[in-house]
Design an enzyme around this catalytic site. Structure first.
Site, PDB file in Angstrom:
ATOM      1  N   CYS A 234       6.430 -11.891 -17.935  1.00 32.05           N
ATOM      2  CA  CYS A 234       7.545 -12.363 -17.144  1.00 32.05           C
ATOM      3  C   CYS A 234       8.805 -11.661 -18.226  1.00 32.05           C
ATOM      4  O   CYS A 234       8.982 -12.037 -19.107  1.00 32.05           O
ATOM      5  CB  CYS A 234       7.655 -13.840 -17.532  1.00 32.05           C
ATOM      6  SG  CYS A 234       6.500 -14.774 -16.921  1.00 32.05           S
TER       7      CYS A 234
ATOM      8  N   CYS B 168      -0.985 -20.081 -19.327  1.00 36.49           N
ATOM      9  CA  CYS B 168       0.072 -19.436 -18.651  1.00 36.49           C
ATOM     10  C   CYS B 168       0.613 -20.346 -17.585  1.00 36.49           C
ATOM     11  O   CYS B 168      -0.259 -20.633 -16.785  1.00 36.49           O
ATOM     12  CB  CYS B 168      -0.355 -17.939 -18.122  1.00 36.49           C
ATOM     13  SG  CYS B 168       1.009 -17.141 -17.046  1.00 36.49           S
TER      14      CYS B 168
ATOM     15  N   TYR C 230      -5.035   1.452   3.509  1.00 38.73           N
ATOM     16  CA  TYR C 230      -4.931   0.854   2.114  1.00 38.73           C
ATOM     17  C   TYR C 230      -5.274  -0.691   2.392  1.00 38.73           C
ATOM     18  O   TYR C 230      -4.512  -1.374   1.945  1.00 38.73           O
ATOM     19  CB  TYR C 230      -3.677   0.959   1.410  1.00 38.73           C
ATOM     20  CG  TYR C 230      -3.067   2.746   1.384  1.00 38.73           C
ATOM     21  CD1 TYR C 230      -3.370   3.113   0.124  1.00 38.73           C
ATOM     22  CD2 TYR C 230      -2.226   2.764   2.146  1.00 38.73           C
ATOM     23  CE1 TYR C 230      -3.061   4.500   0.100  1.00 38.73           C
ATOM     24  CE2 TYR C 230      -1.944   4.113   2.176  1.00 38.73           C
ATOM     25  CZ  TYR C 230      -2.195   5.037   1.071  1.00 38.73           C
ATOM     26  OH  TYR C 230      -1.621   6.275   1.104  1.00 38.73           O
TER      27      TYR C 230
ATOM     28  N   GLU D 150     -10.075   2.231   2.984  1.00 38.14           N
ATOM     29  CA  GLU D 150      -9.736   1.819   1.914  1.00 38.14           C
ATOM     30  C   GLU D 150     -10.864   2.627   0.924  1.00 38.14           C
ATOM     31  O   GLU D 150     -11.693   2.928   1.282  1.00 38.14           O
ATOM     32  CB  GLU D 150     -10.257  -0.041   1.855  1.00 38.14           C
ATOM     33  CG  GLU D 150     -10.578  -0.479   0.570  1.00 38.14           C
ATOM     34  CD  GLU D 150      -9.530  -0.274  -0.558  1.00 38.14           C
ATOM     35  OE1 GLU D 150      -8.428  -0.770  -0.050  1.00 38.14           O
ATOM     36  OE2 GLU D 150      -9.637  -0.171  -1.753  1.00 38.14           O
TER      37      GLU D 150
ATOM     38  N   CYS E  61       4.706  -2.750  -2.875  1.00 40.55           N
ATOM     39  CA  CYS E  61       5.155  -3.348  -4.166  1.00 40.55           C
ATOM     40  C   CYS E  61       5.991  -2.389  -5.165  1.00 40.55           C
ATOM     41  O   CYS E  61       6.007  -3.097  -6.273  1.00 40.55           O
ATOM     42  CB  CYS E  61       3.753  -3.870  -4.751  1.00 40.55           C
ATOM     43  SG  CYS E  61       2.488  -2.381  -4.921  1.00 40.55           S
TER      44      CYS E  61
END
Ligand code: SAH
Length: 461
Positions: free
Chosen positions: A80, A161, A313, A334, A410
């Protein structure tokens, strides 16, 4: 100034990786753990000609966005980067990051980016369905597991976590006790010795099914039957396996998996669609937000029922099956063969016959299918890893001239780069929306829609 010197600075901006940015006499500082709006005392860690790095020593005036991190190891752990920033401000930070990358790298003026409001999380804790815990020994020789400190491979002990599931700590406790009892060594990276490297733990949030896969530096896991029996005491335990990885590498999983218990996969559901997930297959880590992400991708695809769609993908076919609910035909591509096995099984599981899957690189399969088999596309969806699309893949997309392209990304920097290419070849950016899949980290997912406008609309460089 030199290393370890102290100075006062106002943090006026944030870098992409979450460092605070401030200036003294026109010289730029990147202050680790500094937050936009803070006035801090910082200590020099490294200086270059035009900019320098520093660490936070003392907060003089806290930023209005500053909150107390919930996790005791938030500053040491590499997971984080934004635990001291309020969640609302994180969303603004992420939206700015997307906008800036689409503008700077994509070549679109900021005020012309058709951004819709980012989709935030209702509850930004315990959202991850997957974790990979490295094993090692601490200074006192005790077996430890947790997370790597930022940019290093030293393990920060942390078994619970707050982004992960509560079962993690019970599972890790069982594995550690088993290792102690049977004298099974954790892996030592420097010496390339020892057996247990990582534990991969995954949970299907909709089904409650749990998966454990141990990654080992050896051909066999001794007393595997004992570990299996103990892990089965955890409610929901469905799949137990190990994967052999004897290489000196940062890649966590090996190439093959040996199953100790269960069918070799777990099942999860997103919306109306069920998915089986094997240890080696990619699956989004935040199922609640994934649903919003896929629904947005589907909306941006604008399907009416008669379309041929390519999903590049495609992983285990998650987006493909979402699209197949509304399209005439969906073709998925993929690179990981096990993921395609899952994808085909997932199509069967959901009774969908209008999907076809190809194993291989998107940049090889798509040109081949287009040039040799004259396959066409009304809509193309891509969801590449961080490095973005290969140029050969983009070239073929341009030749195929789909009406619309939906790009799920992403990493908004590589997205910006690819958007630039596509805009120079006849596509316009028509919609963009962020989706926060990774609260407390600097990462953000984004979906865009590009529309083919043909030669007349080409944006030259
Ligand atoms: N759309 C899927 C997977 C996205 S992650 C989902 O939402 O679950 C990116 C996927 O691309 C991974 O499954 C990875 O194995 C795959 N991949 C990486 N490089 C590739 C390439 N060159 N060609 C095709 N697939 C690739």
């Amino acid at each position: 100034m030199k290393k370890n010197d102290l100075f006062t600075v106002t943090i006026e901006d944030m870098s992409e990786d979450g460092a605070g940015i401030g200036k003294t006499d026109g010289y730029t500082w990147f202050v680790k753990d500094g937050l936009i709006g803070d006035v801090v005392e910082a200590g020099v860690t490294k200086m270059k000609k035009n900019y320098g790095f520093a660490r936070l020593v003392r907060i003089i005036t806290p930023s209005p966005f500053r909150i107390a991190p919930r996790c005791p190891v938030a500053r040491q752990c590499g997971g984080c980067q934004l635990q001291a920033m309020s969640y609302e401000e994180q969303l603004r930070f992420k939206e700015r990051k997307i906008r800036s990358n689409l503008s700077r790298l994509g070549g679109i003026p900021e005020d012309q980016i058709p951004m819709e409001p980012i989709m935030g999380m209702e509850d930004p804790w315990r959202y991850r369905n997957k974790a990979q815990f490295p094993f090692g020994r601490d200074k006192d020789g005790e077996i430890v597991t947790g997370f790597y400190a930022g940019r290093t491979h030293s393990i920060i002990p942390q078994e619970d976590c707050l982004l992960g599931i509560e079962e993690n700590k019970d599972i890790l406790e069982i594995i550690k006790n088993f290792m102690k009892e049977y004298k099974i060594e954790p892996y030592d990276e420097a010496e390339h010795r020892g057996l247990v490297r990582h534990a991969l733990i995954r949970k299907g949030f909709a089904t409650g099914q749990l998966m454990v896969c141990l990654v080992i530096n050896g051909k066999k896991l001794p007393r595997a039957e004992v570990l299996t029996e103990r892990l089965l005491a955890v409610p929901g335990m469905t799949s137990i396996s190990y994967s052999v990885n004897e290489e000196r590498t940062n890649v966590i999983l090996g190439r093959e998996v040996t199953h100790l218990h269960g069918p070799g996969y777990i099942t999860d559901r997103i919306g109306e669609v069920s998915y089986r997930i094997s240890p080696l297959s990619f699956y989004q880590v935040n199922p609640v937000q994934t649903r919003k992400l896929y629904e947005t991708a589907l909306e941006f695809a604008g399907l009416e029922g008669g379309e041929t769609v390519w999903d590049l993908y495609c992983g285990i076919g998650t987006i493909s099956l979402f699209l197949a609910q509304k399209a005439k035909k969906v073709c998925g591509v993929e690179i990981v063969p096990q993921a395609i096995q899952d994808a085909r099984e997932n199509a069967r599981l959901n009774g969908m016959e209008n999907v076809e899957f190809f194993v291989g690189k998107a940049e090889e399969v798509l040109p081949e299918q287009y040039e040799r088999n004259h396959m066409r596309a009304d809509v193309i969806v891509v969801d590449p890893p961080r490095k973005g699309c290969d140029e050969r893949c983009l070239e073929t997309i341009v030749k195929m001239q789909p009406r619309r392209l939906v790009y799920v990304s992403c990493d908004s920097a590589t997205l910006g780069r690819d958007v630039k290419y596509l805009r120079e070849h006849g596509f316009e950016l028509t919609r963009a929306r962020g989706c926060d899949m990774f609260a407390w980290s600097v990462h953000v997912e984004v979906v865009i829609q590009m529309t083919y406008c043909g030669d007349k609309a080409k944006n030259k460089g």
